[in-house]
Scaffold this active site. Sequence first.
Site, short mmCIF file in Angstrom:
data_model
loop_
_atom_site.label_atom_id
_atom_site.label_comp_id
_atom_site.label_asym_id
_atom_site.label_seq_id
_atom_site.Cartn_x
_atom_site.Cartn_y
_atom_site.Cartn_z
N HIS A 1 3.21 27.76 -16.60
CA HIS A 1 4.35 27.04 -17.16
C HIS A 1 5.33 28.04 -17.79
O HIS A 1 4.98 28.83 -18.66
CB HIS A 1 3.81 26.06 -18.20
CG HIS A 1 4.85 25.22 -18.84
ND1 HIS A 1 5.33 25.47 -20.11
CD2 HIS A 1 5.52 24.12 -18.41
CE1 HIS A 1 6.23 24.56 -20.43
NE2 HIS A 1 6.36 23.72 -19.41
N CYS B 1 12.91 18.11 -24.88
CA CYS B 1 12.71 19.43 -25.49
C CYS B 1 13.96 20.30 -25.44
O CYS B 1 14.16 21.15 -26.32
CB CYS B 1 11.56 20.15 -24.79
SG CYS B 1 11.67 20.11 -23.00
N CYS B 2 14.79 20.12 -24.41
CA CYS B 2 15.88 21.08 -24.18
C CYS B 2 17.10 20.92 -25.10
O CYS B 2 17.63 21.94 -25.58
CB CYS B 2 16.34 21.02 -22.73
SG CYS B 2 15.06 21.43 -21.54
N HIS C 1 -0.12 25.24 -25.70
CA HIS C 1 1.29 25.64 -25.58
C HIS C 1 1.60 26.67 -26.66
O HIS C 1 1.69 26.33 -27.84
CB HIS C 1 2.20 24.43 -25.74
CG HIS C 1 3.60 24.66 -25.24
ND1 HIS C 1 4.32 25.80 -25.54
CD2 HIS C 1 4.41 23.90 -24.47
CE1 HIS C 1 5.52 25.72 -24.98
NE2 HIS C 1 5.61 24.58 -24.31
N GLU D 1 14.31 25.46 -16.26
CA GLU D 1 14.44 24.61 -17.46
C GLU D 1 15.30 25.30 -18.53
O GLU D 1 15.16 26.50 -18.77
CB GLU D 1 13.05 24.30 -18.01
CG GLU D 1 13.11 23.37 -19.21
CD GLU D 1 11.73 23.01 -19.77
OE1 GLU D 1 10.72 23.18 -19.06
OE2 GLU D 1 11.71 22.58 -20.94
N GLU E 1 6.52 22.65 -13.93
CA GLU E 1 7.65 23.37 -14.56
C GLU E 1 7.33 24.86 -14.60
O GLU E 1 7.44 25.51 -15.65
CB GLU E 1 7.87 22.83 -15.98
CG GLU E 1 7.84 21.33 -16.08
CD GLU E 1 8.06 20.78 -17.49
OE1 GLU E 1 7.37 21.23 -18.42
OE2 GLU E 1 8.92 19.91 -17.66
N ASP F 1 -3.92 26.98 -28.98
CA ASP F 1 -3.17 25.80 -28.53
C ASP F 1 -2.79 25.98 -27.06
O ASP F 1 -2.51 27.11 -26.62
CB ASP F 1 -1.90 25.66 -29.37
CG ASP F 1 -1.22 24.31 -29.20
OD1 ASP F 1 -1.38 23.45 -30.09
OD2 ASP F 1 -0.55 24.10 -28.18
N CYS G 1 15.02 25.11 -21.69
CA CYS G 1 14.14 25.71 -22.70
C CYS G 1 13.62 27.07 -22.26
O CYS G 1 13.37 27.94 -23.11
CB CYS G 1 12.92 24.83 -22.95
SG CYS G 1 13.22 23.42 -24.00
O1 FUB Z 1 5.27 20.83 -23.58
C1 FUB Z 1 6.30 20.86 -24.53
C2 FUB Z 1 7.62 21.08 -23.84
O2 FUB Z 1 7.89 19.99 -22.97
C3 FUB Z 1 7.67 22.29 -22.96
O3 FUB Z 1 7.99 23.46 -23.61
C4 FUB Z 1 8.69 21.89 -21.95
O4 FUB Z 1 8.64 22.68 -20.81
C5 FUB Z 1 8.34 20.45 -21.71
O5 FUB Z 1 7.31 20.33 -20.82
ZN ZN Z 2 13.01 21.89 -22.33
#
Ligand code: FUB
Ligand code: ZN
Length: 655
Positions: free
Chosen positions: A275, A423-424, A198, A343, A327, A196, A345
Amino acid sequence: MKVLTSPKLNKVEVTSDFWKRYRELVVKEVLPYQWAVMNDEADISIAEDPQNNGQDKNSHAVANLKIAAGKMEGHHYGFPFQDTDVYKWLEAAAYSFTYHPNEDLKKITDELIDLIADAQDDDGYLSTYFQIDAPERKFKRLQQSHELYTMGHYIEAGVAYFQTTGNQKALDIATRMADCIDDNFGLEDGKIAGIDGHPEIELALARLYEVTDEQRYLDLAHYFLNQRGQDPDFFDRQIEKDGVDRDLIANMQDFPKSYYQNDKPIKDQEALTGHAVRVVYLCTGIAHVARLTGDQDLLAACKRFWNDIVKRRMYVTGNIGSTTTGESFTYDYDLPNDTMYGETCASVGMSFFAKQMLGVEAKGEYGDVLEKELFNGTLSGMSLDGKHFYYVNPLEADPVASKGNPGKSHVLTHRADWFGCACCPANLARLITSVDRYIYTVKGDTVLSHQFISNNASFENGVSVEQTNNFPWAGDIHYTISNPEGAEFSFGIRIPGWSKSTDIKVNGQAADLANDNGFVYVQVAEGTTTTIDLDLDMSTKFMRSNNRNEEDYGQVAVQRGPIVYAAEQEDNEIPLWLYKVNTKEQPEYHFDEQLLDGVGVVSVVAEKPVLDDENDDLYVEDKEEKLIPSKLTLIPYYSWANRSDGQMRVWLNKQ
Ligand code: FUB
Ligand code: ZN
């Protein structure tokens, strides 16, 4: 014959006033607020989303699940990973039940589990964007689809919900997802030999393995880590097939392979870049799987990556990510304060990474960074009312600059109601409600106490630990450890890097204990009660940055205990950049119960020139400046932007 067992953690009840306030705030304000937002029932404005994601007022996150479950008509709205807002929220709620049982909330979360089960496909797949609007593209554009990231977040939530409520259905959804992923991914014929874009699934599968004991899940997590970077063109080939002009998230394909940590295998990577959240989620998975499997390449990798981030790429507050572009991390020692990202997160993820590193080895530095995150970089992500959030956490801000300079428009000087990419907020909520899991690490016959958060801990073998303190405001820490009938064990206490002299008493007697990699150890024999009193050095300190960091050279940040301080316009005449701090004068400190829900306040001696007149020339010959004696009042960084909208600075010019 009595069998003596090693300590296994049973329950940790947080008694810290500081954390109880936050944890109750999450129950009373944050969770109801976020639930209303995700159900499109809150009157919010997300117009100031720094990511400028073209959103309307709605989150639609719960509606997407209802549509996928066939309970509502319509199209998917939001990012392909919109479901994760709900899952992180669910995980936060799950942890909250351990300290605040709440039948009303439990009814909502049980029904949510039912809804998620209904939304899940027969084969275990669940990602509402693809189910609703693009079934033919499932697993076809993994660089951007976030499908495994999304399911990983559910798996984390499902594991937590099962652990705290015993709801089997919540766990079954997670195992069916993992089975679906296992059926589709791997090096075997007919499977996708991919990953993936991410990271997240790795750490989630490791957690699922720990609760189910199902080896396939650990193997699958291991596979995803080993496969990363083995086939750097994998994403490009998928995109070519899926259609180059069909980005799921605009322009994501323009980032280099290193942005997705897919340019080289993990074992060959000197450092990870790209990222920031991706990096720390990946590192968390690496450390977790390394510990569970003993994979030496992964063990070496997580130590390498830790070092690189902490020594060269982290802000004094624990924030990470130096640029808004992608980011991302940038390069070593590039730590601008007013255009940075930081960020929320990423700090939450760094806390996960630190926790896993403590499982890998008993090194105080991991606890130091975890503490730095818990008291600074993560908490700044939420307002004191629990209803406003930061995505970007700058160390220097000015409303005039944020409005007037497009390069700083992502830096808000007040927290937002919500974000198009949200997301945060729930990520921080789940960290706060699970903070009891971040206080101790048990390794064999050793219990590491690495966070000074008052609590009562009980262990399965009858051992109990009571920790009392008024941290982070006071440095006297007290332990009472009873071991009525467990085996002898070693109790390790972290001595924070910032405490230059620490007095320790064991059973009332001064003890001279060796500092072993940031911990001191006390043996606790069977049938004993041991008291330990710690007196940490809480003097206020002026910190400087490594002078390879251009941005902070000639400046100081103020820290007391773990708390990093900031100057705000509310307490000081602006501009804040004119103050020159006298670091030879000891700062004053007092606790103000009335201010910002109760904070320590620091006052430093400074001087500053008279502000030039607007009509003065822009450039004049430099002459010796006349400086006027002055003072700067500082409040904890985490509590900034809770009053008027104004300038803020962490790094202050030095005389
Ligand atoms: O891509 C998913 C989430 O959205 C990431 O972890 C954050 O940084 C934001 O981009
Ligand atoms: Zn976030």
